[in-house]
Design a protein around this motif. Structure first.
Motif, mmCIF file in Angstrom:
data_model
loop_
_atom_site.group_PDB
_atom_site.id
_atom_site.type_symbol
_atom_site.label_atom_id
_atom_site.label_comp_id
_atom_site.label_asym_id
_atom_site.label_seq_id
_atom_site.Cartn_x
_atom_site.Cartn_y
_atom_site.Cartn_z
ATOM 1 N N ALA A 222 36.102 -18.692 -30.862
ATOM 2 C CA ALA A 222 35.879 -20.102 -31.162
ATOM 3 C C ALA A 222 36.614 -20.487 -32.439
ATOM 4 C CB ALA A 222 34.386 -20.365 -31.306
ATOM 5 N N VAL A 223 37.136 -21.705 -32.470
ATOM 6 C CA VAL A 223 37.907 -22.190 -33.611
ATOM 7 C C VAL A 223 37.022 -23.095 -34.470
ATOM 8 C CG1 VAL A 223 39.901 -23.572 -34.316
ATOM 9 C CG2 VAL A 223 40.075 -22.037 -32.335
ATOM 10 N N PRO A 224 36.918 -22.827 -35.778
ATOM 11 C CA PRO A 224 36.125 -23.690 -36.656
ATOM 12 C C PRO A 224 36.555 -25.149 -36.545
ATOM 13 C CG PRO A 224 36.802 -21.702 -37.813
ATOM 14 C CD PRO A 224 37.534 -21.699 -36.504
ATOM 15 N N GLY A 225 35.576 -26.037 -36.468
ATOM 16 C CA GLY A 225 35.870 -27.450 -36.330
ATOM 17 C C GLY A 225 36.059 -27.904 -34.898
ATOM 18 N N VAL A 226 36.221 -26.935 -33.999
ATOM 19 C CA VAL A 226 36.396 -27.247 -32.572
ATOM 20 C C VAL A 226 35.193 -26.734 -31.771
ATOM 21 C CG1 VAL A 226 37.844 -26.874 -30.529
ATOM 22 C CG2 VAL A 226 38.906 -27.156 -32.767
ATOM 23 N N ALA A 227 34.611 -25.638 -32.240
ATOM 24 C CA ALA A 227 33.508 -24.992 -31.522
ATOM 25 C C ALA A 227 32.316 -25.933 -31.368
ATOM 26 C CB ALA A 227 33.065 -23.733 -32.255
ATOM 27 N N GLU A 228 31.632 -25.809 -30.229
ATOM 28 C CA GLU A 228 30.465 -26.619 -29.903
ATOM 29 C C GLU A 228 29.209 -25.772 -30.057
ATOM 30 O OE1 GLU A 228 31.261 -27.906 -25.971
ATOM 31 O OE2 GLU A 228 33.055 -29.048 -26.536
ATOM 32 N N GLU A 229 28.148 -26.390 -30.545
ATOM 33 C CA GLU A 229 26.943 -25.642 -30.917
ATOM 34 C C GLU A 229 26.336 -24.897 -29.735
ATOM 35 O OE1 GLU A 229 22.563 -26.381 -32.975
ATOM 36 O OE2 GLU A 229 24.016 -28.017 -32.806
ATOM 37 N N MET A 230 26.222 -25.550 -28.602
ATOM 38 C CA MET A 230 25.579 -24.914 -27.448
ATOM 39 C C MET A 230 26.572 -24.099 -26.615
ATOM 40 S SD MET A 230 22.412 -25.007 -27.377
ATOM 41 C CE MET A 230 22.252 -24.331 -25.734
ATOM 42 N N ALA A 231 27.841 -24.183 -26.913
ATOM 43 C CA ALA A 231 28.870 -23.335 -26.285
ATOM 44 C C ALA A 231 28.848 -23.423 -24.758
ATOM 45 C CB ALA A 231 28.710 -21.895 -26.745
ATOM 46 N N GLY A 232 28.605 -24.604 -24.227
ATOM 47 C CA GLY A 232 28.672 -24.812 -22.783
ATOM 48 C C GLY A 232 27.454 -24.353 -22.011
ATOM 49 N N THR A 233 26.440 -23.843 -22.711
ATOM 50 C CA THR A 233 25.263 -23.319 -22.023
ATOM 51 C C THR A 233 24.152 -24.352 -21.948
ATOM 52 O OG1 THR A 233 24.340 -22.411 -24.071
ATOM 53 C CG2 THR A 233 25.825 -20.992 -22.820
ATOM 54 N N TYR A 234 23.006 -23.925 -21.463
ATOM 55 C CA TYR A 234 21.841 -24.786 -21.310
ATOM 56 C C TYR A 234 20.765 -24.339 -22.297
ATOM 57 C CZ TYR A 234 24.022 -26.024 -16.849
ATOM 58 O OH TYR A 234 24.892 -26.437 -15.885
#
Length: 324
Positions: free
Chosen positions: A311-323
């Motif tokens: 994951a790239v800092p500033g681009v990464a998403e907190e839930m990372a596509g999960t539920y």
């Protein structure tokens, strides 16, 4: 691999228990998803991926009786019995969603094939294995294919022994705009390596070709292009690959060292709710073969060729596509 009634009951019970405990997907471990009779089978199937056939299709998950969230938890739960989910892109997605976003990887260097409905040529991914769960098939097309990288290696050696050494040369790969801060937008790696007497291959021609957009990357030679053309010719010859028609609830896992995979182009239904939708896992196997640390993704602290795309800092998403 057909799921038995007992195995289906175990999966559904494990999903119910996770829901009752209120566990988020990212907090789930194999211990949180008990599968008394199926867990040993998953371990055997993981070994079959890594050191045997190199792929399998599991059929029978009753997703029509599940919410999308529960189907995703079932898929994740099966996966963590085999390995550790790793990031699939700069956004840090540990559970990927494969749907058509109306984009084109041929003209946009920041687009990956899973975001399109285009044909995907035979390739490998940046993890030990890749898994797909079919939630919704397309209206037409979208057939999956698998082929042996070892057979392709042997065929190149048989037909053009003069080109065979190119498997072990250093090649330039594009990072497709998913590099870390301060990192080059490309890296070098071999296409093949031997470990404990086993051949492992990495091959994504579109990444080799898009690396040419960088001024610091040498131009592909005529011999290299001839080599790449031969690999693709072999992989696409009639009878070389096995085609798989995804049905709802089908789960396919493929070893990225011994098996190419591809997909035909597809057309979606007009109803947005019926768009083709697959869930994807990249796993580092619990008991996978050793591979060199720089194989497949170049040298980078904290990331290897089996460990996905960090994951790239500033681009990464907190839930990372999960539920949750």
């Amino acid at each position: 691999v057909e799921l038995t009634g007992t195995e289906i009951d175990e999966i559904c019970t494990a999903v119910h228990q996770v829901n009752e405990r209120g566990l988020a997907m990212l907090d789930m471990t194999a211990d949180d998803f008990p599968l008394p009779s199926l867990a040993p089978r998953m371990i055997q199937l993981a070994a079959e991926l890594d050191r045997g056939r190199g792929f399998w299709l599991m059929r029978g998950l009753p997703i029509h009786d599940m919410t999308e969230r529960d189907a995703a938890f079932a898929f994740w739960g099966l996966g963590v019995h085999m390995g550790v989910p790793v990031s699939q892109n700069a956004r840090g997605h540990l559970l990927g969603h494969v749907t058509d976003e109306g984009r084109d990887y041929r003209t946009d260097s920041g687009v990956r094939g899973y975001q399109t409905r285009l044909r995907l040529p035979f390739h490998t991914d940046s993890s030990d294995v890749v898994g797909l769960l079919c939630l919704q098939p397309s209206r037409s097309g979208g057939r999956s294919s698998v082929a042996s990288t070892t057979s392709a290696y042997n065929e190149v050696l048989r037909r053009r022994p003069d080109l065979a050494p190119l498997w072990f040369d250093e090649w330039y790969y594009d990072r497709r705009n998913e590099e870390q801060p301060g990192q080059d937008p490309f890296f070098t790696t071999r296409l093949a390596t031997w470990t404990i007497g086993m051949l492992a291959l990495r091959y994504v021609r579109s990444f080799l070709e898009s690396a040419q957009r960088h001024d610091a990357v040498p131009r592909l030679t005529e011999q290299q292009i001839e080599f790449l053309d031969l690999i693709d010719e072999i992989a696409n010859e009639p009878g070389f690959a096995l085609e798989i028609d995804f049905r709802p609830g089908d789960i396919q896992f493929v070893c990225n060292y011994s098996t190419f995979h591809s997909r035909t182009a597809y057309e979606d239904h007009d109803d947005p709710a019926r768009k083709r939708h697959l869930l994807r896992l990249w796993l580092t196997l619990h008991d996978g073969r050793p591979v060199p640390a720089d194989f497949g993704r170049g040298t980078q602290e904290g990331q290897t060729g089996r460990g996905g795309i960090a994951a790239v800092p500033g681009v990464a998403e907190e839930m990372a596509g999960t539920y949750a």
